[in-house]
Design a protein around this motif. Structure first.
Motif, PDB file in Angstrom:
ATOM      1  N   ALA A   1      46.974  35.094  32.542  1.00  0.00           N
ATOM      2  CA  ALA A   1      47.807  34.396  31.561  1.00  0.00           C
ATOM      3  C   ALA A   1      49.200  35.000  31.448  1.00  0.00           C
ATOM      4  O   ALA A   1      50.127  34.331  31.011  1.00  0.00           O
ATOM      5  CB  ALA A   1      47.120  34.386  30.197  1.00  0.00           C
ATOM      6  N   ASP A   2      49.343  36.259  31.837  1.00  0.00           N
ATOM      7  CA  ASP A   2      50.642  36.912  31.849  1.00  0.00           C
ATOM      8  C   ASP A   2      51.340  36.515  33.152  1.00  0.00           C
ATOM      9  O   ASP A   2      51.112  37.112  34.206  1.00  0.00           O
ATOM     10  CB  ASP A   2      50.459  38.438  31.762  1.00  0.00           C
ATOM     11  N   ILE A   3      52.156  35.473  33.064  1.00  0.00           N
ATOM     12  CA  ILE A   3      52.796  34.910  34.261  1.00  0.00           C
ATOM     13  C   ILE A   3      53.592  35.960  35.020  1.00  0.00           C
ATOM     14  O   ILE A   3      53.560  36.003  36.250  1.00  0.00           O
ATOM     15  CB  ILE A   3      53.709  33.712  33.882  1.00  0.00           C
ATOM     16  N   ASP A   4      54.323  36.813  34.311  1.00  0.00           N
ATOM     17  CA  ASP A   4      55.112  37.850  34.996  1.00  0.00           C
ATOM     18  C   ASP A   4      54.206  38.767  35.810  1.00  0.00           C
ATOM     19  O   ASP A   4      54.527  39.127  36.943  1.00  0.00           O
ATOM     20  CB  ASP A   4      55.943  38.647  33.998  1.00  0.00           C
ATOM     21  N   LYS A   5      53.090  39.150  35.234  1.00  0.00           N
ATOM     22  CA  LYS A   5      52.127  39.999  35.938  1.00  0.00           C
ATOM     23  C   LYS A   5      51.551  39.265  37.154  1.00  0.00           C
ATOM     24  O   LYS A   5      51.393  39.856  38.227  1.00  0.00           O
ATOM     25  CB  LYS A   5      51.006  40.398  34.977  1.00  0.00           C
ATOM     26  N   LEU A   6      51.257  37.982  36.995  1.00  0.00           N
ATOM     27  CA  LEU A   6      50.733  37.187  38.098  1.00  0.00           C
ATOM     28  C   LEU A   6      51.770  37.054  39.215  1.00  0.00           C
ATOM     29  O   LEU A   6      51.431  37.149  40.400  1.00  0.00           O
ATOM     30  CB  LEU A   6      50.300  35.806  37.595  1.00  0.00           C
ATOM     31  N   ILE A   7      53.024  36.887  38.855  1.00  0.00           N
ATOM     32  CA  ILE A   7      54.094  36.791  39.854  1.00  0.00           C
ATOM     33  C   ILE A   7      54.221  38.105  40.633  1.00  0.00           C
ATOM     34  O   ILE A   7      54.316  38.102  41.860  1.00  0.00           O
ATOM     35  CB  ILE A   7      55.434  36.403  39.195  1.00  0.00           C
ATOM     36  N   VAL A   8      54.208  39.223  39.925  1.00  0.00           N
ATOM     37  CA  VAL A   8      54.302  40.532  40.590  1.00  0.00           C
ATOM     38  C   VAL A   8      53.117  40.716  41.533  1.00  0.00           C
ATOM     39  O   VAL A   8      53.276  41.141  42.687  1.00  0.00           O
ATOM     40  CB  VAL A   8      54.379  41.677  39.548  1.00  0.00           C
ATOM     41  N   TRP A   9      51.921  40.402  41.055  1.00  0.00           N
ATOM     42  CA  TRP A   9      50.731  40.509  41.899  1.00  0.00           C
ATOM     43  C   TRP A   9      50.892  39.609  43.133  1.00  0.00           C
ATOM     44  O   TRP A   9      50.643  40.045  44.258  1.00  0.00           O
ATOM     45  CB  TRP A   9      49.478  40.126  41.112  1.00  0.00           C
TER      46      TRP A   9
END
Length: 99
Positions: free
Chosen positions: A46-54
Protein backbone atom coordinates in the motif's frame (compact mmCIF):
# COMPACT_ATOMS: atom_id res chain seq x y z
CA UNK A 1 -10.05 -14.65 -12.25
CA UNK A 2 -7.91 -16.17 -9.54
CA UNK A 3 -7.78 -19.93 -9.00
CA UNK A 4 -5.82 -22.11 -6.61
CA UNK A 5 -5.89 -19.91 -3.51
CA UNK A 6 -8.34 -19.71 -0.67
CA UNK A 7 -9.97 -16.80 1.12
CA UNK A 8 -7.57 -17.02 4.10
CA UNK A 9 -4.50 -16.75 1.85
CA UNK A 10 -5.98 -13.79 0.03
CA UNK A 11 -6.91 -12.10 3.31
CA UNK A 12 -3.36 -12.56 4.64
CA UNK A 13 -1.94 -10.98 1.47
CA UNK A 14 -4.39 -8.08 1.68
CA UNK A 15 -3.52 -7.51 5.35
CA UNK A 16 0.22 -7.43 4.62
CA UNK A 17 -0.26 -5.09 1.66
CA UNK A 18 -2.50 -2.74 3.67
CA UNK A 19 0.12 -2.66 6.44
CA UNK A 20 2.84 -1.49 4.06
CA UNK A 21 4.65 -4.79 3.65
CA UNK A 22 5.94 -6.12 0.34
CA UNK A 23 3.70 -9.17 -0.02
CA UNK A 24 3.58 -11.99 -2.57
CA UNK A 25 0.65 -14.10 -3.70
CA UNK A 26 0.55 -16.45 -6.66
CA UNK A 27 -2.52 -17.95 -8.28
CA UNK A 28 -3.58 -19.70 -11.43
CA UNK A 29 -4.64 -17.33 -14.16
CA UNK A 30 -6.34 -17.42 -17.53
CA UNK A 31 -5.80 -14.56 -19.95
CA UNK A 32 -6.40 -14.69 -23.72
CA UNK A 33 -3.39 -12.46 -24.39
CA UNK A 34 -1.08 -15.01 -22.68
CA UNK A 35 -2.48 -18.49 -23.42
CA UNK A 36 0.82 -20.19 -22.49
CA UNK A 37 1.05 -18.47 -19.07
CA UNK A 38 -0.85 -20.30 -16.32
CA UNK A 39 0.11 -18.34 -13.19
CA UNK A 40 0.58 -14.77 -12.04
CA UNK A 41 2.25 -13.46 -8.90
CA UNK A 42 1.00 -10.24 -7.39
CA UNK A 43 3.59 -8.29 -5.41
CA UNK A 44 1.79 -5.61 -3.48
CA UNK A 45 2.35 -2.84 -0.97
CA UNK A 46 0.00 0.00 0.00
CA UNK A 47 3.01 2.28 0.42
CA UNK A 48 3.40 3.22 -3.24
CA UNK A 49 6.82 4.82 -2.71
CA UNK A 50 8.09 1.63 -1.08
CA UNK A 51 6.60 -0.45 -3.91
CA UNK A 52 8.27 1.79 -6.51
CA UNK A 53 11.67 1.46 -4.80
CA UNK A 54 11.24 -2.31 -4.58
CA UNK A 55 10.19 -2.46 -8.23
CA UNK A 56 13.15 -0.36 -9.35
CA UNK A 57 15.51 -2.85 -7.65
CA UNK A 58 13.84 -5.62 -9.65
CA UNK A 59 13.81 -3.79 -12.98
CA UNK A 60 10.09 -3.02 -12.83
CA UNK A 61 8.87 0.36 -14.06
CA UNK A 62 6.52 2.37 -11.82
CA UNK A 63 4.02 2.64 -14.66
CA UNK A 64 3.60 -1.15 -14.49
CA UNK A 65 1.98 -0.88 -11.05
CA UNK A 66 -1.69 -1.79 -10.97
CA UNK A 67 -2.78 1.16 -8.84
CA UNK A 68 -5.67 -0.54 -7.14
CA UNK A 69 -6.98 1.94 -4.54
CA UNK A 70 -6.41 -0.42 -1.59
CA UNK A 71 -4.00 -3.04 -2.93
CA UNK A 72 -1.51 -1.60 -5.42
CA UNK A 73 0.67 -4.30 -6.93
CA UNK A 74 2.88 -5.50 -9.73
CA UNK A 75 1.74 -8.52 -11.76
CA UNK A 76 4.62 -10.88 -12.48
CA UNK A 77 4.51 -13.60 -15.13
CA UNK A 78 6.93 -15.87 -16.92
CA UNK A 79 10.69 -15.77 -16.39
CA UNK A 80 10.59 -12.59 -14.30
CA UNK A 81 8.01 -14.17 -12.01
CA UNK A 82 10.17 -17.27 -11.53
CA UNK A 83 13.37 -15.30 -10.92
CA UNK A 84 11.80 -12.95 -8.38
CA UNK A 85 10.04 -15.77 -6.51
CA UNK A 86 13.38 -17.60 -6.19
CA UNK A 87 15.20 -14.45 -5.14
CA UNK A 88 12.70 -13.86 -2.31
CA UNK A 89 12.60 -17.52 -1.25
CA UNK A 90 8.95 -18.03 -2.15
CA UNK A 91 9.60 -21.74 -2.58
CA UNK A 92 6.14 -22.87 -1.46
CA UNK A 93 4.55 -20.84 -4.24
CA UNK A 94 7.10 -22.08 -6.80
CA UNK A 95 6.40 -25.71 -5.91
CA UNK A 96 2.68 -25.39 -5.43
CA UNK A 97 2.12 -23.74 -8.81
CA UNK A 98 4.90 -25.60 -10.64
CA UNK A 99 6.69 -22.42 -11.67
Amino acid sequence: MAFGINRKELDIWKHKVANGEIAFITHYWVHPKYPHIKTVTKVGCADIDKLIVWGNKEGLAPEWIDRHPRYPHFDLIGERQRNILYKYHQYEQIERFNI
